[in-house]
Scaffold this active site. Structure first.
Site, mmCIF file in Angstrom:
data_model
loop_
_atom_site.group_PDB
_atom_site.id
_atom_site.type_symbol
_atom_site.label_atom_id
_atom_site.label_comp_id
_atom_site.label_asym_id
_atom_site.label_seq_id
_atom_site.Cartn_x
_atom_site.Cartn_y
_atom_site.Cartn_z
ATOM 1 N N PHE A 148 0.813 -1.224 0.000
ATOM 2 C CA PHE A 148 0.000 0.000 0.000
ATOM 3 C C PHE A 148 0.842 1.266 0.000
ATOM 4 C CE2 PHE A 148 0.905 0.026 4.560
ATOM 5 C CZ PHE A 148 1.026 1.380 4.807
ATOM 6 N N CYS A 280 9.575 1.898 3.455
ATOM 7 C CA CYS A 280 10.493 0.817 3.842
ATOM 8 C C CYS A 280 11.904 1.361 4.008
ATOM 9 C CB CYS A 280 10.468 -0.295 2.822
ATOM 10 S SG CYS A 280 11.199 0.197 1.278
#
Ligand code: NAD
Length: 495
Positions: A148, A280
């Site tokens: 997402f 990330c």
């Protein structure tokens, strides 16, 4: 309320089964619904990709690249619309969405170089009158499963290069913010991709499992959390597929005592809280060496007073909400656990209120000091606007913490000492390293990948590794004996 369907064989297909709500995290309202594809729907997409493959494989790379040039132009032309769609469903502020899209477009630019990238290797006279060369041939139908947090960019890491290499593609975007991926795929068709070359199926585990088990799918690229990445890698590999599965992260920055602390604080603030920490490559742990800690905490506290959290449509905000109410609760739960386990909450983002948007999924910037390596908040990926500070006595101790952590995605050292920086970048057990660069995300002509449990597989995402991932080597050896010259049988191994 609209229900988002799929894109199969060049046409929008409505779902006819299960659906899921899509939220606008800035307001907390349901913004629409997405169809969750059944096995039959996914098989329809795979069949379309398989049917389109022979002609696309034989299309000259230069013609495939020309589609990518047009695709890039369309992405630029529709940038505002794409960024609005990203913001609406993900919550990231427009300036951040623009950055995401720009990094996605970079990958389309790289794919425009397909004719050059696919040239192969040639050796003349590997033996008397014998020539040998290696070609890089496409695999067939390949699949991409995406997270997402970069709903536009991560799909663009995958299919432009896969398709430019001659493969056909089935994309399964995140069901939490799927609209921008579908919109962008339609632009790729408008740019000239033949029907079936790029298909999009929305869905959840059922769709993913179908892609992993269908023998027509030759390779799978996955980006998401580590537990799912590991499962995907195991199942795809067991089914004989090539797989790259990029997982989660816990990126540490080492702050050395000689670092320029004002710049460290600005840099860390953007890297820890930008996109609500839902990257990330977010820096989520600062390891302060020696007497760097007290100065760092004092200056961070001051800097964080200026942080602006709010809805995606106000460009002056620094960052927006997190993705769902459940995730908001999870992030706050990690802050609770840090408090319970003895860390010091210096700036507390729990219970932040954004006037006019009280139901939005907001967490304010949070700074936690005196974190130790045994704490839950340190061991697990929080994926929220939370910066942990761990105190270490030496650079070696700080490096040991990073090397011992299960993740190895990105890291950074802040220092003015070149020797320390060189030692760090040479030895640290992490895939992407920054020296005074907080988010060392490689550009599109390098490749992106972590180490340890941040990546399962041998090849990183995009860039040169993607050319290798989406093609298989074939080596051809050829000679043309002179007509009429009789040659004897040879029984020894040719040397
Ligand atoms: P996620 O693992 O929940 O979902 C990723 C994808 O997997 C989605 O398409 C989802 O539908 C699918 N999925 C979820 N559960 C599944 C299951 N049980 N079986 C099969 N498929 C399943 O990840 P997310 O929450 O969407 O994204 C955030 C995570 O992704 C973070 O951990 C972040 O660090 C990671 N991430 C990593 C990178 C990287 O390059 N290493 C980049 C972006 C995000």
């Amino acid at each position: 309320m609209t229900t988002l369907g799929h894109l199969i064989n060049g046409t929008r297909v409505d779902g006819n089964g299960r659906t899921q709500d899509i939220f606008n995290p800035s307001t907390g309202e349901v913004a629409g619904q997405v169809s969750l594809a059944s096995q039959a729907t996914v098989e329809q997409a795979i069949a379309a990709a398989e049917a389109a493959y022979p002609a696309w494989r034989d299309t000259p790379p230069a013609k495939r690249a020309r589609v990518m040039y047009r695709f890039k132009a369309l992405l630029e032309q529709h940038a505002d619309e794409i960024c609005r769609l990203i913001g609406q469903e993900h919550g990231k502020i427009v300036h951040d969405a623009q950055g995401e899209l720009a990094r996605g477009i970079e990958n389309v630019e790289y794919a425009c170089g397909a004719p050059e990238l696919l040239k192969g290797e040639h050796s003349r006279n590997t033996g008397p009158g014998i020539d040998s060369w290696s070609e890089f041939q496409p695999l067939g139908v390949v699949a991409g499963i995406t997270p997402f947090n970069f709903p536009a960019m991560v799909p663009l890491w995958m299919y432009p290069m896969a398709i430019a290499c001659g493969n056909t593609f089935v994309l399964k975007p995140s069901e939490r913010d799927p609209t921008s991926a579908l919109f962008i795929a339609e632009l790729a068709l408008e740019a000239g991709l033949p029907a079936g070359v790029l298909n999009v199926v929305n869905g959840d585990k059922e769709a993913v499992d179908t892609l992993l088990d269908d023998e027509r799918v030759k390779a799978v690229s996955f980006v998401g959390s580590t537990p799912i990445a590991e499962t995907i890698y195991s199942r795809a590999s067991a089914n004989g597929k090539r797989c790259q599965a990029l997982g989660g992260a816990k990126n540490h920055a080492i702050v050395m005592p000689d670092a320029d602390m004002d710049n460290v604080v600005s840099s860390l603030t953007g890297a820890a809280f930008g996109s609500s920490g839902e990257r990330c490559m977010a820096l989520s742990v600062a390891v302060a060496v020696g007497d760097a800690a007290d100065a760092l905490i004092a200056k961070m506290q001051e800097q964080m007073k200026t942080l602006k959290v709010g809805p995606f449509f106000e460009a002056s905000n620094d960052f927006g909400p997190v993705i769902t109410k459940a995730h908001q609760e999870k992030v706050c739960g990690y802050i609770d656990s840090a408090e319970r386990e003895g860390a010091e909450i210096v700036v507390d983002g729990r219970g932040v209120q954004v006037p006019g948007h009280e139901q939005g999924f907001y967490v304010g910037g949070t700074l936690i000091d005196r974190v130790t390596p045994d704490m839950t908040c340190y061991l697990e990926e929080i994926f929220g606007p939370v910066l942990l500070v761990v105190r270490a006595d030496s650079m070696q101790e700080a490096m040991g913490l990073i090397d011992d952590h299960e993740y190895g995605n990105g890291t950074c050292i802040y220092t003015r000492d070149g020797e320390a920086a060189r030692y760090f970048s040479d030895h640290i057990q992490v895939g992407m390293v920054g020296v005074n660069v907080p988010l060392p995300v490689p550009v599109s002509y390098h490749s992106f990948g972590g180490w340890k449990r941040s990546l399962f597989g041998d090849l990183s995402a995009y860039g040169p590794d993607a050319v290798r991932f989406y093609t298989k080597r074939k080596t051809i050896t050829q000679r043309w004996p002179s007509a009429g010259v009789r040659e004897g049988a040879q029984f020894s191994f040719p040397s």
